[in-house]
Motif scaffolding. Sequence first.
Motif, mmCIF file in Angstrom:
data_model
loop_
_atom_site.group_PDB
_atom_site.id
_atom_site.type_symbol
_atom_site.label_atom_id
_atom_site.label_comp_id
_atom_site.label_asym_id
_atom_site.label_seq_id
_atom_site.Cartn_x
_atom_site.Cartn_y
_atom_site.Cartn_z
ATOM 1 N N UNK A 1 72.790 31.173 48.641
ATOM 2 C CA UNK A 1 72.305 29.819 48.874
ATOM 3 C C UNK A 1 71.133 29.382 47.995
ATOM 4 N N UNK A 2 70.964 28.100 47.386
ATOM 5 C CA UNK A 2 69.960 27.637 46.459
ATOM 6 C C UNK A 2 68.565 27.804 47.025
ATOM 7 N N UNK A 3 67.598 28.127 46.176
ATOM 8 C CA UNK A 3 66.190 28.161 46.503
ATOM 9 C C UNK A 3 65.490 27.432 45.386
ATOM 10 N N UNK A 4 64.916 26.274 45.715
ATOM 11 C CA UNK A 4 64.318 25.454 44.666
ATOM 12 C C UNK A 4 63.111 26.150 44.090
ATOM 13 N N UNK A 5 62.908 26.033 42.803
ATOM 14 C CA UNK A 5 61.721 26.580 42.175
ATOM 15 C C UNK A 5 60.513 25.767 42.620
ATOM 16 N N UNK A 6 59.410 26.435 42.853
ATOM 17 C CA UNK A 6 58.248 25.788 43.459
ATOM 18 C C UNK A 6 57.333 25.125 42.465
ATOM 19 N N UNK A 7 56.483 24.239 42.989
ATOM 20 C CA UNK A 7 55.400 23.670 42.203
ATOM 21 C C UNK A 7 55.817 22.657 41.185
ATOM 22 N N UNK A 8 57.088 22.291 41.149
ATOM 23 C CA UNK A 8 57.508 21.267 40.203
ATOM 24 C C UNK A 8 57.670 21.763 38.790
ATOM 25 N N UNK A 9 57.452 23.067 38.557
ATOM 26 C CA UNK A 9 57.577 23.603 37.209
ATOM 27 C C UNK A 9 58.530 24.767 37.187
ATOM 28 N N UNK A 10 58.672 25.366 36.021
ATOM 29 C CA UNK A 10 59.587 26.499 35.891
ATOM 30 C C UNK A 10 58.957 27.758 36.451
ATOM 31 N N UNK A 11 59.744 28.612 37.094
ATOM 32 C CA UNK A 11 59.185 29.876 37.585
ATOM 33 C C UNK A 11 58.771 30.758 36.419
ATOM 34 N N UNK A 12 57.761 31.620 36.642
ATOM 35 C CA UNK A 12 57.261 32.438 35.531
ATOM 36 C C UNK A 12 58.283 33.400 34.971
ATOM 37 N N UNK A 13 59.305 33.751 35.771
ATOM 38 C CA UNK A 13 60.325 34.680 35.277
ATOM 39 C C UNK A 13 61.245 34.045 34.241
ATOM 40 N N UNK A 14 61.279 32.736 34.195
ATOM 41 C CA UNK A 14 62.189 32.048 33.275
ATOM 42 C C UNK A 14 61.631 32.091 31.866
ATOM 43 N N UNK A 15 62.397 32.616 30.915
ATOM 44 C CA UNK A 15 61.905 32.631 29.533
ATOM 45 C C UNK A 15 61.602 31.221 29.026
ATOM 46 N N UNK A 16 60.613 31.097 28.181
ATOM 47 C CA UNK A 16 60.202 29.796 27.662
ATOM 48 C C UNK A 16 61.373 29.078 27.012
ATOM 49 N N UNK A 17 61.606 27.851 27.440
ATOM 50 C CA UNK A 17 62.642 27.032 26.828
ATOM 51 C C UNK A 17 64.039 27.281 27.338
ATOM 52 N N UNK A 18 64.217 28.240 28.238
ATOM 53 C CA UNK A 18 65.567 28.568 28.707
ATOM 54 C C UNK A 18 66.074 27.543 29.712
ATOM 55 N N UNK A 19 67.363 27.304 29.676
ATOM 56 C CA UNK A 19 68.042 26.420 30.622
ATOM 57 C C UNK A 19 68.595 27.198 31.806
ATOM 58 N N UNK A 20 69.085 28.392 31.560
ATOM 59 C CA UNK A 20 69.613 29.267 32.608
ATOM 60 C C UNK A 20 69.274 30.704 32.253
ATOM 61 N N UNK A 21 69.125 31.556 33.287
ATOM 62 C CA UNK A 21 68.714 32.942 33.056
ATOM 63 C C UNK A 21 69.243 33.811 34.191
ATOM 64 N N UNK A 22 70.104 34.742 33.853
ATOM 65 C CA UNK A 22 70.595 35.732 34.803
ATOM 66 C C UNK A 22 69.994 37.078 34.435
ATOM 67 N N UNK A 23 69.049 37.568 35.256
ATOM 68 C CA UNK A 23 68.374 38.841 35.014
ATOM 69 C C UNK A 23 68.889 39.838 36.041
ATOM 70 N N UNK A 24 69.886 40.609 35.657
ATOM 71 C CA UNK A 24 70.540 41.532 36.576
ATOM 72 C C UNK A 24 69.673 42.739 36.900
ATOM 73 N N UNK A 25 68.778 43.114 36.027
ATOM 74 C CA UNK A 25 67.899 44.261 36.259
ATOM 75 C C UNK A 25 66.893 43.958 37.365
#
Length: 226
Positions: A8-32
Amino acid sequence: MIPIGIMASQASGGGGSPPELPDGATAFLDFVNGFYYAGGSTQAISALLGGGFNSGAISGSGMRITPSNGNAPKATGDFLADLTAGLAAGCTILFALNCNNSPGGFLAFIADGANYDVADNAIIASVGGYIEDYNELGFGDSVTGSGLHKEAMTLNRDAGGGDYEYAWSKDGGAAVTQTVTYTPFAVDTVLIGHDGVGTGNTLNDVYVQSITLYPAKLPTDLPALT
């Protein structure tokens, strides 16, 4: 044949990108690390991969794809939407991999049909370092040896004058490119690690550590990603 250009979706907080998201990325699947982001929010992996996807194939090493485990992921939901929008506008996809053998099999199958047998148009990226389509596209730079590899590909970047540029970089190497003059097709299927037809082209025992989607990058920017 129509010509082509390849969570189920969990909106990213604070109106900005979460710190785990690489700079400039649109989507990110980090399986590790178990972080999955698409459609502007963090989500469960089950919302972003479907088809023959086996969530039991994910561990601290990444998502394992090999013929014997039957893991055959298909992009769904917001991940598919981000990919199709990116492909239409031009995008860059970065794969971080840990290969138990020398790389073999399909890294991505991007098509207007469900699998290799029925698609009229497709872009195929091989983990061994090559990109091709059903028309003129066909280039790459060989990836060999087991262990860690990073492979980045830019697809359908508008180079102006009716030209569309494709580029490939691996393990920090200079990008190789090819330019075509035909426009891309409408994508409805993106398969990860296989072509949708049996196990013949499934990745040869690879842990996919992460997949990152960016807007299209120039060839000179790709080595820094890989």
